[in-house]
Design an enzyme around this catalytic site. Structure first.
Site, short mmCIF file in Angstrom:
data_model
loop_
_atom_site.label_atom_id
_atom_site.label_comp_id
_atom_site.label_asym_id
_atom_site.label_seq_id
_atom_site.Cartn_x
_atom_site.Cartn_y
_atom_site.Cartn_z
CE LYS A 239 5.67 -2.23 11.76
NZ LYS A 239 5.69 -3.09 10.96
CD GLN A 240 2.34 1.46 10.03
OE1 GLN A 240 2.85 0.33 10.26
NE2 GLN A 240 2.45 1.94 8.60
CD GLU B 265 2.21 -4.28 9.07
OE1 GLU B 265 3.31 -4.30 9.33
OE2 GLU B 265 2.10 -4.17 7.94
CD1 TRP C 112 0.92 -0.08 2.98
CD2 TRP C 112 -0.65 1.45 3.72
NE1 TRP C 112 1.07 0.28 4.20
CE2 TRP C 112 0.17 1.47 4.45
CE3 TRP C 112 -1.47 2.61 3.49
CZ2 TRP C 112 0.40 2.26 5.56
CZ3 TRP C 112 -1.80 3.25 4.64
CH2 TRP C 112 -0.96 3.20 5.51
CG ASP C 113 4.82 0.83 1.79
OD1 ASP C 113 3.98 0.09 2.04
OD2 ASP C 113 6.07 0.64 2.08
C1 BGC Z 1 4.68 -1.18 7.52
C2 BGC Z 1 3.77 -1.35 6.44
C3 BGC Z 1 4.48 -1.19 5.21
C4 BGC Z 1 5.80 -2.12 4.92
C5 BGC Z 1 6.44 -1.89 3.85
C6 BGC Z 1 5.86 -2.16 7.52
O1 BGC Z 1 6.86 -1.89 8.24
O2 BGC Z 1 4.17 -1.48 8.75
O3 BGC Z 1 2.79 -0.24 6.68
O4 BGC Z 1 3.63 -1.16 4.24
O5 BGC Z 1 6.59 -2.10 6.02
O6 BGC Z 1 7.02 -0.52 3.84
#
Ligand code: BGC
Length: 762
Positions: A600-601, A489, A359-360
């Site tokens: 985490k985010q 996550e 999704w980035d």
């Molecule tokens: C993040 C995800 C991201 C992935 C790839 C993970 O650490 O939590 O949101 O898509 O890294 O960058």
């Protein structure tokens, strides 16, 4: 100096040679063109005493292997996909007499390596005092052509300043020696089968040729290397490598030049993902390659055009400006340009995250392209359309009679995330893609794209949400989406993640709006789509009902829970977690993390930036403070988002702190894993931080709105945006903002809520 590198607006230069930095510098100095990616490995490949990660990566070219589950279950992802680290065509070994060039052993002075972001080349120069008493000045230039997708080139110039020597240069084409990553870090490709079989190896005059193939995924990869030098040379096959060798006696004042063109092509047997490739084609492309000087000119012209569109400036912080340009440069060179390849989490700079697309792309990188290089933005969406058939199949596997679920991580469209709680459960990916389609339409009014692919994506993703959720009696008949993982996550398989519900709601509305628009503006396309998809007005009305009745968890004392239960989880004060135990994901079991009130985010903060109009300033303020205390920022995607919201609520110091940590994250190796590749979403996040954060840019109802602020650390800053065929420049000082229309017809924008009409400049 800023960190390890001297301050320079357009260049990143390594002065001297620090063996301990080689691996991360190989990521920073990577060159790419959306198809070929070459890490910044030394031409002579290795230096005694320094660890190196050698890689040449081809976007979209991967090996697969079955995922072996200790305990499998229905519908789990079946295969790994791992980007191929293909044969290395860029290496060039130098010998003076019997002495091989080796930075760890030779007497080397004034070593410089420069990534030139305006010319799109990696340059290197040094003086070599050879054992046989000569002083050589060596210059190397490498490029991966932005105008010829299959082509890269290397030039070496050696000048004898004093003494004399017998110079020997060996141009190589060989399988890459693959470094194993850390098996305890799930973010790299350790342990995955990445070996390639060499099927053909030839030296034909000045041309070297190699064919490799994957055992399972059906790829054939061809690389041809054409060597050019006035002295002529000889090609041989030696074990697993093809070599082309030339030599010359060099006396003081004499000069020697060698150039190599390197061409990569790939095809996938039985799949339409790649154009057909053949050894003959690789050889022809290589032989016909433009001269090195022509490639240099084309490269510069291509980047001139990019910087013209994507230009930005910061007065008062040169380190930041350098960092922001570095980020844009890497984004530009990493994005797939053919609608068959996307942009991976590490771009083409390393094997971290195995070359997967997440999704980035849509949530972070897409806006950068949309406003600087919309043709690439369209290609990224075309890629999603291209994998729509697999997304439909995946939805069926998950029990949905209609709709499509895009893969959480993938290369060719198949879901490859083995850990479904932080993978397939992230169904927000559908909404992220739908949001990007909507943004693309708003910024370009590209009706053709909407009619050909955009609307179909919107319909299929809306259907997925409609099928995943239901009108819940327990929630007063509201539409709920249970058992999902939001972008955060550290909170998995939750009910009613606010961000997910918001993207789903928007998806319902934009899918219906797109179909209404097509009915009016492109009736033939509308009729075709209705027929092909079985879409009816009733279905559109049902989506609207779900959108209108979408459920959101109620705030408690003004704090909006990220999901139904977030506020009931056990607090885990971040101060109590030792620094060496970060990131949590590699130090604690999921069960410990998931039951804690820790992020985490924080995706509520993300929801507040993407859907800002849905929240009041006061809600934003209060929730920002709360989530700031429970967020680890263990994902590099986190800080830029916090910076954007902090700007909006007037917490400029905090905004600045987050922004600065994200803007030079890789240049300073803040997360300690730059060696595995650059953090592309974060790089894009920094651009978003400048434009949407400090610049306050939002696109509302097809118009651009700005509410810029200037942090006191800067005197002024500016950025450019392409929008509906115009190019505008926004310049912000501490006294206010100024808007210029650089290209295109007059346009009305909104500055702090006031309409400003921009007229073409005389
Ligand atoms: C993040 C995800 C991201 C992935 C790839 C993970 O650490 O939590 O949101 O898509 O890294 O960058």
């Amino acid at each position: 100096m800023a960190g390890k590198f001297p301050l320079s607006p357009w260049e990143i230069t390594e002065e001297g040679f620090a063996p301990e930095n080689l691996r991360e510098n190989e990521s920073l100095f990577a060159l790419a063109n959306g198809f070929i990616g070459m890490r910044g490995n030394l031409e002579e490949r290795i230096a005694t005493g320094a660890e190196s990660i050698q890689a040449t990566l081809l976007n979209g070219v991967f090996e697969s292997s079955p995922i072996v589950y200790g305990e499998g279950a229905y519908g789990y992802a079946k295969n790994h996909e791992t980007i191929c680290n293909v044969m290395d065509g860029k290496s060039l070994l130098l010998y003076a007499g019997d002495e091989a060039l080796d930075l760890g052993r030779c007497d080397i002075h004034s070593h410089l390596r420069t990534l030139d972001m305006r010319r799109g080349v990696l340059r290197r120069s040094f003086l070599w005092h050879t054992k046989d008493g000569a002083e050589l000045s060596v210059e190397m230039t490498r490029l991966v052509s932005l105008t010829h997708q299959q082509l890269a080139a290397v030039r070496a110039d050696v000048r004898c300043l004093s003494g004399e020597t017998r110079l020997r240069l060996v141009s190589e084409l060989r399988p890459t020696e693959i470094s194993e990553g850390d098996p305890n870090d799930p973010r790299n490709a350790a342990g995955k089968n990445r070996s390639l079989h060499t099927d053909r190896l030839e030296a034909q005059g000045d041309l070297l040729l190699m064919e490799q193939s994957t055992a399972r995924s059906g790829f054939h990869i061809f690389c041809a290397v054409q060597n050019r030098c006035t002295a002529g040379g000889t090609g041989t096959v030696d074990g697993s490598a093809a070599l082309w060798e030339t030599e010359a006696e060099l006396q003081a004042g004499e000069f020697f030049r060698i150039e190599k063109s390197i061409c990569y092509t790939a095809e996938r047997i039985g799949k339409q993902t790649m154009s057909a490739a053949s050894p003959d084609e690789a050889c022809r492309l290589c032989k016909d390659a433009p001269a090195f000087d022509t490639l240099l000119q084309e490269q510069e012209a291509c980047l001139d055009a990019f910087w013209e569109q994507a230009g930005l400036s910061i007065e008062g912080d040169d380190a930041l400006l350098q960092g922001l340009r570095f980020n844009l440069f890497h984004l530009f060179q990493s994005a797939g340009r053919d609608g068959r390849r996307n942009i991976s989490a590490k771009g083409l700079t390393g094997e971290g995250y195995e070359g997967h697309y997440f999704w980035d792309t849509e949530a972070y990188m897409f806006p950068v392209f949309l406003f600087t290089e919309p043709s690439i933005a369209r290609k990224l969406l075309e890629y999603r359309y291209f994998i729509l058939p697999q997304a439909r199949e995946r939805a069926r596997v998950l029990g949905h009679a209609k709709g499509a679920l895009f893969p959480w991580r993938t290369i060719d469209g198949e879901e490859v995330s083995a850990y479904f709680p932080a993978g397939t459960a992230q169904i927000h990916i559908d909404g992220d893609i739908a949001h990007a389609v909507r943004e693309y339409w708003q910024a370009t009014q590209d009706l053709e794209f909407l009619a050909e692919s955009g609307a179909e994506i919107l319909v299929e993703t809306a259907r997925l949400y409609y099928s995943h959720g239901f009108f819940s009696e327990g929630k007063g008949g509201r539409f709920v989406l249970n058992c999902v993982t939001g972008p955060d996550e550290y909170n998995v398989l939750v009910n009613n993640n606010v961000y997910t519900n918001m993207v789903a709601e928007e998806n319902f509305r934009s899918a219906r709006a797109a179909m209404c628009l097509l009915k009016e503006k492109a009736p033939a396309a509308w009729a075709r789509l209705c027929g092909a998809l079985g879409y009816t007005e009733e279905e559109g009305a049902a989506w609207m009902e779900a959108a209108d009745r979408m459920y959101y968890p109620a705030p408690r004392d003004g704090i909006i829970p990220q999901d139904d239960d977030f506020l009931d989880r056990q607090p885990w004060p971040l101060e109590s977690i030792p620094a060496e135990n970060r990131p949590l994901l590699i130090h604690y079991h999921g069960l410990q993390i998931y039951r804690a009130m820790v992020c985490k985010q924080a995706d509520l903060i993300l929801a507040m930036t993407v859907f800002g109009d849905r929240f009041t300033k006061e809600e934003k303020r209060k929730n920002f403070r709360f989530y700031d205390h429970v967020t680890t920022h263990d994902s590099s995607l986190s800080m830029a988002v916090f910076s954007i919201l902090a700007c909006e609520i007037g917490e400029l110091d905090t905004a600045y702190r987050y922004f600065m940590s994200s803007a030079r994250l890789d240049l300073e190796d803040i997360q300690g894993n730059t060696k595995d590749g650059l953090h592309m979403a974060n790089m894009a996040g920094a651009w978003n931080g400048l434009v949407k954060g400090f610049g306050g840019m939002r696109c509302r109802d097809g118009a651009l709105h700005f509410s810029p602020v200037c942090p006191e650390e800067w005197t002024s800053y500016s950025f450019r945006l392409g929008f509906r065929g115009r190019l505008i420049e926004v310049r912000v000082t501490r006294d206010g903002a100024d808007y210029r229309l650089l290209r295109g017809e007059k346009l009305t924008v909104f500055s702090y809520g006031q309409a400003v009409t921009l007229l073409p400049e005389a």
